[in-house]
Scaffold this motif. Structure first.
Motif, PDB file in Angstrom:
ATOM      1  N   TRP A 375       8.086 -20.281   0.505  1.00 19.42           N
ATOM      2  CA  TRP A 375       7.400 -21.568   0.415  1.00 19.42           C
ATOM      3  C   TRP A 375       7.074 -22.044   1.822  1.00 19.42           C
ATOM      4  CZ3 TRP A 375       9.549 -26.483   1.907  1.00 19.42           C
ATOM      5  CH2 TRP A 375      10.840 -26.394   2.444  1.00 19.42           C
ATOM      6  N   LYS A 376       6.145 -22.983   1.902  1.00 19.07           N
ATOM      7  CA  LYS A 376       5.708 -23.488   3.187  1.00 19.07           C
ATOM      8  C   LYS A 376       6.130 -24.943   3.332  1.00 19.07           C
ATOM      9  CE  LYS A 376       1.624 -23.925   6.174  1.00 19.07           C
ATOM     10  NZ  LYS A 376       0.173 -23.706   6.271  1.00 19.07           N
ATOM     11  N   GLU A 377       6.873 -25.229   4.384  1.00 21.03           N
ATOM     12  CA  GLU A 377       7.322 -26.608   4.622  1.00 21.03           C
ATOM     13  C   GLU A 377       6.164 -27.479   5.114  1.00 21.03           C
ATOM     14  OE1 GLU A 377      10.833 -29.053   7.045  1.00 21.03           O
ATOM     15  OE2 GLU A 377      10.730 -26.858   7.136  1.00 21.03           O
ATOM     16  N   ARG A 378       6.078 -28.684   4.586  1.00 18.78           N
ATOM     17  CA  ARG A 378       5.011 -29.621   4.944  1.00 18.78           C
ATOM     18  C   ARG A 378       5.573 -30.787   5.762  1.00 18.78           C
ATOM     19  NH1 ARG A 378       0.484 -26.659   3.509  1.00 18.78           N
ATOM     20  NH2 ARG A 378       0.874 -25.668   1.491  1.00 18.78           N
ATOM     21  N   ASN A 379       4.715 -31.409   6.525  1.00 22.98           N
ATOM     22  CA  ASN A 379       5.083 -32.634   7.228  1.00 22.98           C
ATOM     23  C   ASN A 379       3.992 -33.676   6.961  1.00 22.98           C
ATOM     24  OD1 ASN A 379       6.018 -34.686   8.816  1.00 22.98           O
ATOM     25  ND2 ASN A 379       5.432 -33.733  10.761  1.00 22.98           N
ATOM     26  N   PRO A 380       4.215 -34.581   6.002  1.00 24.45           N
ATOM     27  CA  PRO A 380       3.159 -35.492   5.593  1.00 24.45           C
ATOM     28  C   PRO A 380       3.009 -36.708   6.506  1.00 24.45           C
ATOM     29  CG  PRO A 380       5.104 -35.914   4.285  1.00 24.45           C
ATOM     30  CD  PRO A 380       5.429 -34.730   5.163  1.00 24.45           C
TER      31      PRO A 380
END
Length: 382
Positions: A375-380
């Motif tokens: 999975w790819k970690e996001r930073n919103p």
């Protein structure tokens, strides 16, 4: 184990020491109320045991253990019916179906033990290890076999506690992380949260909320939960049976028992379209944390209405308004939880098979049954 430490294994919450809750002010998941709920509404393939640790007859530590029979559930889910999955299920039932979990297999996070200041962590873990051995022997004498022993969900900062000779034969593992949402002190409402999102994720929020037009969300009382009993179970199973891995299914009265015992510490939110229940989520108040619990939804509505994402935003809004410090989003759906601002917290566990030779292959067999999730970690946030 130190000579001034002893332990007692309890088979019923009715027999717990009267001062049991003196050790649980910050963790509802080891309290008598919660454990009695678990005892009454545990999955049919799970039996709970309770461990008290004593220092010169004074209660200084408590823990939970669960015996799980995986042969009673389709552990690998309903999605795949290929030959490889059939082989996995056969091996599961033959060699690893009876599991003793030290901790809580129904939650994510360090809910295994609470110790008082009277003992240090190392001594507490040693006593817990001795109690685990004793419980295994007791179960064996009752002709209840244990294939695997698992110590579940510890922070990586606790790794040193298990680097002793007693745990040398255990395989240390980590699976999917615990997704934790930290609430900033500067946030007083959902608008403050939205204001800190970058444009891409503000647009995601607006799109999700637009899709949710027409959905009526409301908190359900105990009577309302009872009235929607069958529909709730149907929606729960829609989600649970499509999970890639299962060790249990909730009993049909699970949410009713929770609401009846925990009252407003257990929140049940229903989502309706034209008075038809299309989804629900549940929250548990746990000190300064909100723990997300089980949910369910109609798959067609989930896609059309972005229902799951809207549930996450609702949980965030509620927790900000009520001044909680964290939301424990737990495992699964890592990327979408990351997209709303949750961060991964790595957890470790220990596992050991009773068969020496199978245990030597634990690293390879664990990877076979529990493949790594990509999975790819996001930073919103801005």
């Amino acid at each position: 184990m130190k000579p001034n430490l002893s332990f007692q294994i309890y088979y019923s919450t009715q027999n717990l020491p009267t001062n049991w809750d003196s050790l649980t002010p910050k963790n509802i998941f080891l309290s008598k109320d919660y454990l009695s709920i678990l005892e009454k509404s545990a999955p049919t393939n799970m039996v709970c045991y309770f461990i008290g640790i004593f220092k010169e007859n004074e209660l200084v530590g408590i823990s939970l253990a669960q015996k799980i029979n995986l042969s009673k559930v389709n552990s690998l889910g309903e999605r795949d019916h290929c030959f490889k999955t059939m082989i996995k299920n056969f091996l599961f039932k033959k060699f690893i179906s009876n599991v003793l979990v030290i901790g809580n297999n129904m939650l994510t996070g360090q809910n295994c033990f609470c110790f008082s200041d009277q003992i240090n962590l190392e001594d507490g873990i040693t006593a817990l290890h001795e109690a685990t051995h004793a419980l295994t022997d007791q179960l064996k004498s009752q002709k209840k076999k244990i294939h695997l022993t698992v110590y579940k969900d510890f922070l990586t900062t606790n790794t040193q506690l298990f680097k002793t000779s007693k745990f040398k034969s255990y395989y240390h593992f980590n699976t999917q992380p615990n997704m934790v949402f930290n609430i900033k002190e500067s946030w007083n409402s959902i608008d403050d949260y939205i204001g800190d999102l970058n444009k891409k994720y503000r647009d995601q929020y607006k799109r999700a909320r637009k899709k949710a037009i027409g959905i009526d969300k409301r908190k359900l009382s105990l009577d309302e939960i009872k009235k929607s009993h069958y529909r709730i179970n149907e929606l729960y199973l829609n989600v649970a049976q499509n999970a890639p891995f299962n060790t249990f299914y909730l009993s049909e009265n699970h949410f009713e028992v929770f609401k009846k015992k925990l009252h407003d510490n257990f929140l049940f939110y229903g989502y309706f379209i034209d008075e038809k229940l299309i989804g629900f989520n549940t929250l548990i108040k746990n000190g300064e944390d909100i723990d997300t619990y089980f949910l369910g939804y109609d798959e067609s509505c989930q896609r059309e209405k972005m229902l799951y994402l809207n549930m996450l935003y609702d949980m965030i809004g509620y927790s900000i308004n009520k001044k909680y410090k964290r939301i424990i989003f737990a495992r699964t759906a890592l990327e979408i939880k990351s997209s709303v601002g949750a961060i991964p917290v790595e957890m470790i566990g220990l596992i050991k098979h009773k068969n020496y030779f199978i245990n030597l292959l634990m690293a390879k067999s664990f990877a076979y049954f529990e493949p790594k999730t990509e999975w790819k970690e996001r930073n919103p946030f801005k």
